[in-house]
Design an enzyme around this catalytic site. Structure first.
Site, PDB file in Angstrom:
ATOM      1  N   LEU A  38      21.499  10.720  16.594  1.00 43.66           N
ATOM      2  CA  LEU A  38      20.143  11.183  16.335  1.00 43.66           C
ATOM      3  C   LEU A  38      19.566  11.710  17.636  1.00 43.66           C
ATOM      4  CD1 LEU A  38      18.503   8.419  14.102  1.00 43.66           C
ATOM      5  CD2 LEU A  38      19.208  10.715  13.422  1.00 43.66           C
ATOM      6  N   CYS A  77      26.999 -28.424  46.712  1.00 39.81           N
ATOM      7  CA  CYS A  77      26.420 -28.639  45.388  1.00 39.81           C
ATOM      8  C   CYS A  77      25.025 -29.274  45.522  1.00 39.81           C
ATOM      9  CB  CYS A  77      27.315 -29.542  44.557  1.00 39.81           C
ATOM     10  SG  CYS A  77      26.576 -30.012  42.978  1.00 39.81           S
ATOM     11  N   LYS A 126      14.079   1.577  13.502  1.00 37.59           N
ATOM     12  CA  LYS A 126      15.422   1.751  14.056  1.00 37.59           C
ATOM     13  C   LYS A 126      15.933   0.360  14.440  1.00 37.59           C
ATOM     14  CE  LYS A 126      17.910   4.670  17.290  1.00 37.59           C
ATOM     15  NZ  LYS A 126      18.657   3.577  17.931  1.00 37.59           N
TER      16      LYS A 126
HETATM   17 ZN    ZN Z   1      28.191 -31.388  42.183  1.00 34.17          ZN
END
Ligand code: ZN
Length: 674
Positions: free
Chosen positions: A85, A403, A111
């Site tokens: 289109l 961590c 649409k």
């Molecule tokens: Zn960890």
């Protein structure tokens, strides 16, 4: 001789394009489509400037037609080409188009942000379903289309044409998206960024049984080749399609002037989130087929239709900080903390940044003004910084080396992985608490009294150092807990409930125990298949990996992941300790429910007294029936509880058998509601 620097640049860029294209086709895009387009254009430009770089295996030579890269599905040719289109991006462009196509009747259609499909019905029978592909050739997805409730296998009603090619859009409703994503994550996949990716990925799965679970829907939006069917207009065609049992959009409207078209465009710009599906624009069509034929088409698009595209909803806000989180599998993910801001229907204050490569790519600094939007209007996404607004106080995000939860040194799992992980899988508090909440979830042991807070408490107080001791917990163990005891150190109501829950949870289905182990890629589907086939965890542990891989719905990746998991000593010890504590290790034969519901599709709507939503579903599945989320002609029974809504209405319209809770119980027991 090509300049090596140039060669290197081409190589990097081609690599990037390939990687993001693969991610896109696997429905895990890491970057917005617009960024991909920019990368792709950069590569094209480089090759234009240096034609010697444009080798045949360049991604610029192959992109655009996923049909060509598919190895899962056969390629099929559409009976009539599926055109694109043309777009209008503002009212001026729309007005220009309306001036070129004067008519007294237009249709305005939402649409849908989904995936196009072409269905071929011969003498009313569904013969084939294909994706759009490049418009001429698509992928044959007939088997998958057949499990979509909205797609009739057989047309019903009068004057069914000898041949009918129906075009439509396959999509996932906004209300189903979260659930589909949960399922995906439970199966070990990354969540889909938006319903469109979810729909595309779901329709292109190998196994129709997996497709069925994704709650795909379909709405017809046009017709292609036909014999014995000559409607005078688009809306007449829709009326006929609806009469034959095909779903058409409830949002399509007929309007009679250019001003009314513009009014509809403005209306939907304000109500984008009111529809049951995602939308990214409004399609305007000249209604009369005679007028459509007179207007004709260009090489790529018809002149009688245009898609008015709404701009993505973007806003700017302050990036206050970037922090990292540690997931269940140890993956460390940076996320943005932002000044709360309202965008696309809700307030947003956090967004994932995926990994450090992504943070670099986006080029955001802490303190930046950033532009955010909702990808597919649902998941917030940081697009990038507003560089002009910097005042020098911004600082770079430094990815932690340790961590944040346990202090262990982070590392990529494999060389070159963008994702970093905390290798302390056993006792990293962040990983352990997510594993505990996961195993306590309704898809595993269903330990209601063990939530996130409880899990964190059991870890922080040292009551649990990993999940192996969970089923050995006693009242005395809980004394140190803050969540499960009173101030005086006596077990409180939650604590008693936890111990009760644990006692019940031991005797559960084997597949739930397998899910609870948090083995990568082993979600409920694989776990059910494995439990059903081996019927005992020890037997499964001893099975050769090839044998496991042969299980329906399992395959090599899952089998290997399963095997690798059991090679870790503490994992084996964990299973042994659970077994010693009386946790189910065998599928008990007498518990296997009689398969009373084989071949039946059942929809439960509203709330039942004796079943939770999941419980009802489980009851149906365990007896060999299919539990569906939407009512269609293929539904065998609709079970109606309190406060049922539109599904009940639809069931009555379709004159389907409707059951109350008592009828449902009889049906479960005997396979018949009588
Ligand atoms: Zn960890």
């Amino acid at each position: 001789m090509i300049d090596p620097d140039l060669r290197r640049r081409w190589n990097d860029l081609a690599e990037e394009v390939r990687r993001h294209r693969d991610l896109y086709y696997n429905d895990q895009p890491e970057i917005p489509d617009a960024d991909f387009d920019a990368l792709f254009r950069e590569l094209q430009q480089l090759e234009e400037d240096h034609p010697e770089l444009a080798v045949p295996d360049s991604p610029t030579m192959e992109v655009g037609a996923p049909a060509v890269v598919s190895s899962t599905f056969d390629n099929v040719e559409h009976l009539e080409r599926m055109m694109s289109l043309d777009n209008a991006f503002d009212e001026d462009e729309l007005r220009e188009w309306l001036t070129r196509t004067p008519s007294d009747t237009y249709l305005t259609e939402l649409k849908i942000d989904g995936l196009s499909i072409a269905l071929v019905y011969r003498d009313g029978r569904l013969e084939r379903a294909a994706t759009r592909g490049d418009g001429r050739i698509g992928e044959d997805v007939t088997a998958n289309a057949k499990v979509i409730d909205d797609i009739p296998h057989e047309l019903t009603g009068d004057d069914i044409p000898a041949l009918l090619e129906v075009r439509g859009e396959v999509f996932i409703a906004v209300e189903d998206f979260d659930e589909v994503n949960e399922l995906r994550q439970a199966e070990g996949g990354k969540p889909f960024a938006n319903p469109r990716n979810a729909a595309a990925g779901s329709l292109r799965q190998k196994n129709p049984e997996d497709v069925r679970k994704r709650r795909l829907r379909m709405i017809a939006h046009g017709i292609g080749a036909r014999e014995g069917f000559t409607p005078a207009s688009q809306h007449e065609a829709y009326t006929a399609l609806a009469g034959w049992g095909l779903p058409v959009s409830p949002y399509t409207e007929q309007v009679h002037s250019a001003d009314e078209v513009v009014e509809k465009v403005r209306h939907w710009a304000e109500h984008r989130h009111d529809a049951a599906h995602e939308m990214d624009g409004l399609v305007v069509k000249v209604d009369s087929y005679a007028e459509q034929r007179a207007l004709g088409a260009t090489s790529r698009a018809p002149r009688w239709a245009i898609a008015y595209k709404y701009p993505p909803e973007e806003v700017a806000t302050q990036l206050i900080d970037i922090q990292v989180g540690v997931g269940r599998t140890g993956r460390v993910t940076p996320f943005a903390i932002m000044e709360p801001v309202f965008v696309a229907g809700s307030t947003v204050s956090m967004a994932t940044l995926h990994n450090q490569t992504e943070v670099k790519r986006k080029g955001v600094l802490i303190g930046d003004t950033v532009v955010i939007r909702k990808a597919g209007e649902i998941i917030p996404e940081v697009l990038g910084p507003v560089v002009e607004k910097r005042d020098g106080s911004e600082r770079e995000f430094i990815f932690p080396t340790l961590c944040p939860s346990c202090g262990t040194r982070l590392a990529p799992q494999k060389e070159g992985d963008a994702d970093w992980r905390c290798p302390n899988t056993r006792s990293c508090p962040a990983q352990l608490s997510s594993r505990l909440t996961y195993l306590a979830g309704r898809g595993a042991f269903d330990i209601e009294a063990l939530g996130e807070k409880g899990a964190q408490d059991l870890i922080r107080t040292g009551i649990l150092s990993d999940e192996s001791g969970l089923f050995d917990l006693t009242e005395a163990d809980l004394a140190a807990s803050k969540v499960y005891t009173t101030k005086a150190g006596k077990v409180n109501a939650s604590g008693r409930k936890l111990l009760d829950n644990l006692a019940t949870a031991r005797e559960t289905d084997l597949w739930r125990v397998i899910v609870a182990l948090s083995i990568r890629h082993v979600g409920p589907t694989a776990a059910r298949a494995l439990a059903g086939r081996y019927r005992s965890l020890p037997a499964l542990i001893d099975a050769p990996v090839d044998d496991i891989a042969d299980t329906d719905g399992v395959g090599t990746i899952i089998a290997e992941s399963f095997r690798n998991w059991f090679e870790v000593d503490w994992h084996r010890a964990l299973v042994e300790r659970w077994a010693a504590a009386g946790v189910t290790m065998e599928e008990s034969g007498e518990d296997l429910a009689e398969q009373t519901l084989e071949g039946l599709t059942i929809v439960v709507t509203g709330s039942l007294e004796g079943f939770t939503r999941d419980g009802a579903k489980e009851a149906i599945l365990s007896r060999g029936g299919k539990a569906s989320g939407s009512v269609s002609k293929k539904t065998s029974y609709v079970v109606v509880g309190e406060n049922a809504g539109s599904k009940e209405t639809k069931a009555r319209e379709l004159e389907l058998p409707i059951l109350d809770e008592a009828g449902f119980v009889r049906l479960l027991e005997t396979g018949s509601p009588e």
